[in-house]
Design an enzyme around this catalytic site. Sequence first.
Site, mmCIF file in Angstrom:
data_model
loop_
_atom_site.group_PDB
_atom_site.id
_atom_site.type_symbol
_atom_site.label_atom_id
_atom_site.label_comp_id
_atom_site.label_asym_id
_atom_site.label_seq_id
_atom_site.Cartn_x
_atom_site.Cartn_y
_atom_site.Cartn_z
ATOM 1 N N ASP A 43 69.306 3.817 63.044
ATOM 2 C CA ASP A 43 70.133 2.680 62.635
ATOM 3 C C ASP A 43 69.303 1.638 61.903
ATOM 4 O O ASP A 43 69.614 0.442 61.927
ATOM 5 C CB ASP A 43 70.799 2.054 63.874
ATOM 6 C CG ASP A 43 71.922 1.100 63.492
ATOM 7 O OD1 ASP A 43 72.260 0.225 64.314
ATOM 8 O OD2 ASP A 43 72.439 1.216 62.357
ATOM 9 N N LYS B 103 68.343 2.454 55.609
ATOM 10 C CA LYS B 103 69.060 3.733 55.393
ATOM 11 C C LYS B 103 68.213 4.718 54.607
ATOM 12 O O LYS B 103 68.362 5.923 54.765
ATOM 13 C CB LYS B 103 70.406 3.463 54.712
ATOM 14 C CG LYS B 103 71.249 2.416 55.451
ATOM 15 C CD LYS B 103 71.282 2.646 56.969
ATOM 16 C CE LYS B 103 71.710 1.404 57.737
ATOM 17 N NZ LYS B 103 71.438 1.523 59.202
ATOM 18 N N ASP C 148 73.743 6.274 62.424
ATOM 19 C CA ASP C 148 74.785 5.315 62.072
ATOM 20 C C ASP C 148 74.850 5.150 60.555
ATOM 21 O O ASP C 148 73.881 5.436 59.840
ATOM 22 C CB ASP C 148 74.479 3.957 62.720
ATOM 23 C CG ASP C 148 75.654 2.981 62.579
ATOM 24 O OD1 ASP C 148 75.413 1.768 62.568
ATOM 25 O OD2 ASP C 148 76.812 3.452 62.463
ATOM 26 N N ASN C 149 75.996 4.711 60.045
ATOM 27 C CA ASN C 149 76.156 4.294 58.644
ATOM 28 C C ASN C 149 75.981 5.400 57.617
ATOM 29 O O ASN C 149 75.498 5.143 56.506
ATOM 30 C CB ASN C 149 75.168 3.164 58.304
ATOM 31 C CG ASN C 149 75.188 2.052 59.294
ATOM 32 O OD1 ASN C 149 74.187 1.780 59.953
ATOM 33 N ND2 ASN C 149 76.329 1.403 59.444
ATOM 34 N N GLU D 274 81.605 -1.298 61.453
ATOM 35 C CA GLU D 274 81.828 -2.225 62.565
ATOM 36 C C GLU D 274 82.683 -3.426 62.150
ATOM 37 O O GLU D 274 82.469 -4.039 61.117
ATOM 38 C CB GLU D 274 80.476 -2.724 63.135
ATOM 39 C CG GLU D 274 79.471 -3.204 62.127
ATOM 40 C CD GLU D 274 78.514 -2.113 61.683
ATOM 41 O OE1 GLU D 274 78.891 -0.918 61.730
ATOM 42 O OE2 GLU D 274 77.409 -2.425 61.259
HETATM 43 O O1 LIG Z 1 65.964 -2.584 61.671
HETATM 44 C C1 LIG Z 1 65.329 -2.686 60.663
HETATM 45 C C2 LIG Z 1 65.754 -3.755 59.664
HETATM 46 S S1 LIG Z 1 66.961 -3.070 58.567
HETATM 47 C C3 LIG Z 1 68.516 -3.148 59.422
HETATM 48 C C4 LIG Z 1 69.165 -1.797 59.253
HETATM 49 N N1 LIG Z 1 70.643 -1.786 59.291
HETATM 50 C C5 LIG Z 1 71.377 -2.045 58.195
HETATM 51 O O2 LIG Z 1 70.863 -2.348 57.128
HETATM 52 C C6 LIG Z 1 72.875 -1.987 58.318
HETATM 53 C C7 LIG Z 1 73.672 -2.530 57.306
HETATM 54 C C8 LIG Z 1 75.076 -2.519 57.396
HETATM 55 C C9 LIG Z 1 75.906 -3.103 56.315
HETATM 56 C C10 LIG Z 1 75.502 -4.282 55.659
HETATM 57 C C11 LIG Z 1 76.296 -4.812 54.663
HETATM 58 C C12 LIG Z 1 77.501 -4.197 54.308
HETATM 59 F F1 LIG Z 1 78.270 -4.750 53.325
HETATM 60 C C13 LIG Z 1 77.893 -3.044 54.933
HETATM 61 C C14 LIG Z 1 77.100 -2.498 55.938
HETATM 62 C C15 LIG Z 1 75.701 -1.953 58.517
HETATM 63 C C16 LIG Z 1 74.915 -1.401 59.525
HETATM 64 O O3 LIG Z 1 75.485 -0.847 60.631
HETATM 65 C C17 LIG Z 1 73.512 -1.401 59.428
HETATM 66 O O4 LIG Z 1 72.804 -0.821 60.448
HETATM 67 C C18 LIG Z 1 64.125 -1.792 60.417
HETATM 68 C C19 LIG Z 1 63.570 -1.688 59.149
HETATM 69 C C20 LIG Z 1 62.460 -0.853 58.923
HETATM 70 C C21 LIG Z 1 61.917 -0.152 59.976
HETATM 71 O O5 LIG Z 1 60.814 0.677 59.785
HETATM 72 C C22 LIG Z 1 62.470 -0.283 61.279
HETATM 73 O O6 LIG Z 1 61.864 0.427 62.306
HETATM 74 C C23 LIG Z 1 63.569 -1.086 61.499
HETATM 75 MG MG LIG Z 2 74.137 0.378 61.691
#
Ligand SMILES: O=C(CSCCNC(=O)c1cc(-c2ccc(F)cc2)cc(O)c1O)c1ccc(O)c(O)c1
Ligand SMILES: [Mg+2]
Length: 214
Positions: free
Chosen positions: A141, A144, A169-170, A199
């Site tokens: 999650d 992406k 997810d997603n 969500e």
């Molecule tokens: O956790 C992170 C930070 S990025 C968050 C990821 N999630 C999303 O981007 C995410 C986005 C959306 C979404 C946003 C805008 C919309 F218009 C539509 C959908 C929905 C979701 O359910 C999501 O999960 C991390 C990065 C690097 C690493 O190496 C690590 O280990 C972790």
């Molecule tokens: Mg997600």
Amino acid sequence: TQSTRPQRLLGAVQKKATRGNPRSVIQTIDQFCRQREWAMNVGDEKGCILDSVVTETNPTTVLELGTYCGYSTVRIASLLPPQARLITLEFNPDFARIARQVITWAGVQDKVELVEGASGDLIPKMKAQFGVNTFDLVFLDHWKDRYLPDTKLMEECGLLKKGSILLADNVICPGTPDYLEYVRNSPRYQSQYFKSHLEYTKVEDGLEKSVFLG
Ligand SMILES: O=C(CSCCNC(=O)c1cc(-c2ccc(F)cc2)cc(O)c1O)c1ccc(O)c(O)c1
Ligand SMILES: [Mg+2]
């Protein structure tokens, strides 16, 4: 100074959720996201699918990639048997700081190890530094475009065994096309799509469950 959305989400949890009650924390976050501000938690609809996969897998070692505010961390941890453990990786230190407090408020901190850093750096350290043999369940999650490289990395590091479950997810929104193509066409995975919605919206999204065949 302005508060951030994760800070306002945590405030709602500390104001409205019952300490030590994971279900109450989940309900409070879902209510906050429906009535106040959208946030990128897996949410209640996909969350029910996540719950069913966790309970049917009955995992002892779980990896979560992407903690955010800890919503799915709490959902998963609340379903784990006593000896089981969940390692969750978060890249963003501000998200991690909020997530630790949400996880503790829910009372599931003893089952959870939150590690700050990039998944690409941390996955190769799982065996030596975190004492992991293999993961029974991985919930993807995070960024992406990291789903596919991190899946290949987990294979290379011997972190998946025959029967390990990947739940992503997603896969529709924002979408993970290269990952989907890989798990749906690789002879090493048996994949299944669970259609749902992004969500707190009516936009299509879904979870992809992939069993590693060894
Ligand atoms: O956790 C992170 C930070 S990025 C968050 C990821 N999630 C999303 O981007 C995410 C986005 C959306 C979404 C946003 C805008 C919309 F218009 C539509 C959908 C929905 C979701 O359910 C999501 O999960 C991390 C990065 C690097 C690493 O190496 C690590 O280990 C972790
Ligand atoms: Mg997600």
